[in-house]
Design a protein around this motif. Structure first.
Motif, short mmCIF file in Angstrom:
data_model
loop_
_atom_site.label_atom_id
_atom_site.label_comp_id
_atom_site.label_asym_id
_atom_site.label_seq_id
_atom_site.Cartn_x
_atom_site.Cartn_y
_atom_site.Cartn_z
N GLN A 204 0.76 -1.10 0.12
CA GLN A 204 0.03 -0.17 0.05
C GLN A 204 0.85 1.26 -0.03
O GLN A 204 0.49 2.22 -0.52
CB GLN A 204 -0.96 0.04 1.51
CG GLN A 204 -1.94 -0.99 0.93
CD GLN A 204 -2.93 -1.20 2.45
OE1 GLN A 204 -2.49 -0.57 3.40
NE2 GLN A 204 -4.15 -1.51 2.18
N ASN A 205 2.03 1.30 0.52
CA ASN A 205 2.77 2.51 0.60
C ASN A 205 4.13 2.58 -0.12
O ASN A 205 4.77 3.65 0.07
CB ASN A 205 3.23 2.74 2.12
CG ASN A 205 1.97 2.99 3.06
OD1 ASN A 205 1.11 3.55 2.62
ND2 ASN A 205 1.66 2.07 4.06
N GLN A 206 4.29 1.59 -0.95
CA GLN A 206 5.39 1.80 -1.88
C GLN A 206 5.18 1.95 -3.23
O GLN A 206 4.31 1.14 -3.65
CB GLN A 206 6.64 0.73 -1.57
CG GLN A 206 7.09 0.75 -0.22
CD GLN A 206 8.46 -0.27 -0.07
OE1 GLN A 206 8.39 -1.43 -1.04
NE2 GLN A 206 9.31 -0.13 0.73
N TRP A 207 6.10 2.88 -3.92
CA TRP A 207 5.55 3.21 -5.30
C TRP A 207 5.80 1.92 -6.16
O TRP A 207 5.40 1.88 -7.46
CB TRP A 207 6.19 4.44 -5.95
CG TRP A 207 7.70 4.28 -5.68
CD1 TRP A 207 8.55 4.68 -4.59
CD2 TRP A 207 8.69 3.87 -6.77
NE1 TRP A 207 9.71 4.28 -4.93
CE2 TRP A 207 9.77 3.97 -6.34
CE3 TRP A 207 8.19 3.37 -8.04
CZ2 TRP A 207 10.95 3.59 -7.18
CZ3 TRP A 207 9.53 3.07 -8.74
CH2 TRP A 207 10.64 3.41 -8.30
N VAL A 208 6.82 1.05 -5.85
CA VAL A 208 7.28 0.06 -6.78
C VAL A 208 6.36 -0.94 -7.24
O VAL A 208 6.30 -1.41 -8.06
CB VAL A 208 8.70 -0.61 -6.07
CG1 VAL A 208 8.81 -2.03 -6.73
CG2 VAL A 208 9.73 0.43 -5.93
N TRP A 209 5.54 -1.23 -6.21
CA TRP A 209 4.55 -2.36 -6.31
C TRP A 209 3.51 -1.75 -7.60
O TRP A 209 3.16 -2.56 -8.18
CB TRP A 209 3.72 -2.48 -5.18
CG TRP A 209 4.65 -3.26 -3.94
CD1 TRP A 209 5.39 -2.56 -3.17
CD2 TRP A 209 4.88 -4.79 -4.07
NE1 TRP A 209 5.92 -3.61 -2.49
CE2 TRP A 209 5.83 -4.91 -2.98
CE3 TRP A 209 4.59 -5.77 -4.90
CZ2 TRP A 209 6.35 -6.14 -2.60
CZ3 TRP A 209 4.97 -6.95 -4.47
CH2 TRP A 209 5.86 -7.08 -3.27
N ARG A 210 3.20 -0.38 -7.40
CA ARG A 210 2.13 0.02 -8.45
C ARG A 210 2.89 0.16 -9.76
O ARG A 210 2.28 -0.30 -10.78
CB ARG A 210 1.85 1.46 -7.88
CG ARG A 210 0.21 1.75 -7.90
CD ARG A 210 -0.17 3.03 -7.24
NE ARG A 210 0.33 2.81 -5.88
CZ ARG A 210 0.86 3.87 -5.17
NH1 ARG A 210 1.50 4.97 -6.00
NH2 ARG A 210 1.22 3.81 -3.97
N TYR A 211 3.99 0.85 -9.78
CA TYR A 211 4.54 1.09 -11.06
C TYR A 211 4.99 0.02 -11.71
O TYR A 211 5.35 -0.20 -12.85
CB TYR A 211 5.47 2.03 -11.03
CG TYR A 211 4.83 3.26 -10.60
CD1 TYR A 211 4.08 3.98 -11.72
CD2 TYR A 211 4.98 4.25 -9.66
CE1 TYR A 211 3.49 5.33 -11.58
CE2 TYR A 211 4.40 5.21 -9.19
CZ TYR A 211 3.71 5.91 -10.15
OH TYR A 211 2.99 7.07 -9.96
N TYR A 212 5.35 -1.26 -11.18
CA TYR A 212 5.81 -2.49 -11.72
C TYR A 212 4.64 -2.81 -12.60
O TYR A 212 5.21 -3.34 -13.68
CB TYR A 212 6.01 -3.74 -10.46
CG TYR A 212 6.50 -4.69 -11.29
CD1 TYR A 212 7.81 -5.07 -11.74
CD2 TYR A 212 5.76 -5.68 -11.06
CE1 TYR A 212 8.26 -6.26 -12.07
CE2 TYR A 212 6.13 -7.08 -11.73
CZ TYR A 212 7.09 -7.47 -12.15
OH TYR A 212 7.67 -8.57 -12.83
N ILE B 280 2.24 -1.43 -13.85
CA ILE B 280 1.80 -0.32 -15.17
C ILE B 280 2.85 -0.59 -16.00
O ILE B 280 2.88 -0.66 -17.25
CB ILE B 280 2.01 1.14 -14.58
CG1 ILE B 280 0.58 1.14 -13.56
CG2 ILE B 280 1.88 2.14 -15.70
CD1 ILE B 280 0.50 2.64 -12.60
N GLY B 281 4.48 -0.56 -15.40
CA GLY B 281 5.32 -0.83 -16.65
C GLY B 281 5.44 -1.79 -17.23
O GLY B 281 5.74 -1.97 -18.53
N LEU B 282 4.79 -3.15 -16.64
CA LEU B 282 4.83 -4.36 -17.33
C LEU B 282 3.50 -4.26 -18.28
O LEU B 282 3.84 -4.84 -19.64
CB LEU B 282 4.32 -5.48 -16.24
CG LEU B 282 4.35 -7.03 -16.74
CD1 LEU B 282 5.86 -7.40 -17.04
CD2 LEU B 282 3.98 -7.76 -15.67
#
Length: 74
Positions: A26-34, A36-38
């Motif tokens: 919930q609090n780290q950007w890496v999970w979200r953008y991973y 999206i980038g994929l």
């Protein structure tokens, strides 16, 4: 049910059980953008793969390798 967590999780399974994965997701950007980038890059890599593995490209590659092998033998 009583809370039976260890004060200090010293076993590997206890560390996994007490790891705050939900907090990190919930609090780290890496999970979200991973993801999206994929989603953004998948069509690009798919098209590159299709172009590289096309029959015409495979024939061209085989011809290049054949010519290269002839040069080394003469």
């Amino acid at each position: 049910m009583a809370d039976r967590r260890m004060k200090f999780p010293y076993t590997f399974s206890a560390k996994i059980a007490q790891f705050p994965l939900k907090f990190y997701i919930q609090n780290q950007w890496v999970w979200r953008y991973y993801f999206i980038g994929l989603a953004v890059t998948f069509p690009i890599f798919w098209s590159i793969s299709n172009l590289a593995n096309s029959p015409a490209n495979k024939a061209k590659w085989a011809e290049m390798k054949r010519k290269e092998a002839l040069e080394h033998h003469h």
